[in-house]
Design an enzyme around this catalytic site. Structure first.
Site, PDB file in Angstrom:
ATOM      1  N   GLN A 110       0.889  -1.153  -0.130  1.00  0.00           N
ATOM      2  CA  GLN A 110      -0.061  -0.034   0.125  1.00  0.00           C
ATOM      3  C   GLN A 110       0.789   1.374  -0.090  1.00  0.00           C
ATOM      4  OE1 GLN A 110      -3.031   0.389  -0.499  1.00  0.00           O
ATOM      5  NE2 GLN A 110      -3.511  -1.533  -0.860  1.00  0.00           N
ATOM      6  N   SER A 111       1.823   1.079  -0.716  1.00  0.00           N
ATOM      7  CA  SER A 111       3.103   2.248  -0.715  1.00  0.00           C
ATOM      8  C   SER A 111       2.280   3.569  -1.542  1.00  0.00           C
ATOM      9  CB  SER A 111       4.289   2.144  -1.358  1.00  0.00           C
ATOM     10  OG  SER A 111       4.883   3.153  -1.750  1.00  0.00           O
ATOM     11  N   ASN A 112       2.209   4.673  -0.691  1.00  0.00           N
ATOM     12  CA  ASN A 112       1.821   5.827  -1.309  1.00  0.00           C
ATOM     13  C   ASN A 112       2.951   6.336  -2.495  1.00  0.00           C
ATOM     14  OD1 ASN A 112      -0.718   6.452   0.058  1.00  0.00           O
ATOM     15  ND2 ASN A 112       0.759   6.740   1.736  1.00  0.00           N
TER      16      ASN A 112
ATOM     17  N   CYS B 267       4.871   4.295  -4.108  1.00  0.00           N
ATOM     18  CA  CYS B 267       4.867   3.588  -5.278  1.00  0.00           C
ATOM     19  C   CYS B 267       3.557   4.077  -6.300  1.00  0.00           C
ATOM     20  CB  CYS B 267       4.858   2.041  -5.183  1.00  0.00           C
ATOM     21  SG  CYS B 267       6.384   1.334  -4.451  1.00  0.00           S
TER      22      CYS B 267
END
Ligand SMILES: *Cc1c(COP(=O)(O)O)cnc(C)c1O
Length: 331
Positions: A75-77, A79
């Site tokens: 859930q990387s913002n 990425c």
């Protein structure tokens, strides 16, 4: 100052507004709480990462890069922003994602796929060898005649730091407009680049503020080292000599909760409360933890001498949507 910035792609919608949270500030009876709305730097590419990526993408394009490899949690913002901006600029994007818990097939991960990024998943253990993974994929693309470029986790590197140096300049203008002289800027710290940029930027632009990062993982010592290393890398790359004292790297690690990506019930309560009272939506991974920490410190009297404090809302809405099961509206 303007002349010293490296080139950037115009990707972030800036300047972002500075809003006063009137009802919340009044109810708590402490300083005025202002919010720098960096959740409004864009729609799909929103939040703090796009400020760093404007400079990073420019650097990569200048060097002839055509393929971007970067990494983060599922859930990387960061990425998600790279996936969106890569599509916008016509670059290939390959995301190396660490699976921490159950795979939430929505939120940021949904946008990654929608924007056409290639996604590879790794276990926590495999991900500890991230340098090897980067090397593997870099060789892979090179052998196919492409020009891969690697962006570190969170875009926190010497180039990305410029994003929050520029944001500090923007804040100095905001403070003039609002006619306030706050002495504290508060935000969530996850990979350190935002804080490193704000610390340097506040010195370069002579904002007499202390920058307080609320850690969302790891601990205070880890972040002090990381921020120090980022600042040194920036100084070396660009030939600056800004004197940052250890006492100017302030990290509060008391509110990081159970672990990265997971928040306690209190944080969700704060998110709900702030949304209902002010229409401001925080997230459970970063901004909600930091905002909750700030309110706790405020209730404990930490800011009682302040008239105005400024919270930088670094975004993260998609991460909240991925955890909708933690909010009890539909049970
Ligand atoms: C990445 C991120 C942060 C932390 O910023 P760093 O520069 O990595 O310390 C804070 N808030 C949100 C929403 C983020 O995505």
């Amino acid at each position: 100052m303007r002349g010293v910035y490296p080139d950037k792609q115009g990707l972030a919608t800036t300047p972002t507004p500075l809003h006063l949270l009137k009802r919340l500030s009044k109810r708590l009876g402490g300083p005025n709480i202002w919010v720098k709305r960096d959740d409004l730097t864009g729609c799909i590419a929103s939040g703090n990462k796009v400020r760093k990526l404007e400079f990073i993408f420019s650097h990569i394009i200048d060097e002839g890069g055509d393929t971007i490899i970067t990494a983060g949690g599922t859930q990387s913002n960061h990425c998600r922003a790279v996936a969106a901006l890569g599509a916008q600029l016509g670059l290939n994007v390959h995301l190396l994602l660490r699976i921490d818990d159950d795979l939430e097939r929505n939120g940021n991960l949904l946008i990654d796929h929608l924007c056409g990024a290639k996604v590879s998943y790794y276990s926590r253990e495999e991900f500890t060898q991230l340098d090897k993974l980067y090397e593997h994929w870099t060789d892979h693309y090179r052998s196919r005649g492409l020009k891969p470029s690697m962006i570190p986790i969170g875009g926190s590197d010497a180039v990305g730091i410029w994003g929050y140096i520029a944001a500090a300049e923007e804040l100095s203008e905001d403070f003039k407009q609002a006619d306030i002289r706050p002495s504290k800027i508060i935000h969530a710290t996850g990979s350190g680049g935002t804080q490193a940029g704000l610390i340097i930027g506040s010195l370069l632009h002579e904002l007499t503020v202390s920058i307080e990062g609320f850690a969302v993982c790891d601990n205070r010592e880890y972040f002090i080292d990381k921020i120090r290393a980022d600042i040194n890398a920036w100084q070396q790359s660009y030939g600056f000599n800004v004197d940052v004292m250890d006492s100017q790297i302030i990290v509060n690690d008391s509110y990081k909760g159970p672990k990265y990506g997971r928040a306690s019930r209190d944080v969700f309560d704060t998110i709900q409360c702030v949304a209902a009272e002010e229409g401001l939506v925080l997230d459970p991974v970063y901004s909600g933890k930091a905002f909750h920490g700030m309110l706790e410190e405020l209730k404990n009297g930490r800011y009682e001498d302040e008239s105005d404090i400024v919270f930088v809302h670094t975004g993260g809405i998609f991460g909240l949507l991925a955890q909708s099961n933690q909010l009890q509206f539909f049970s």
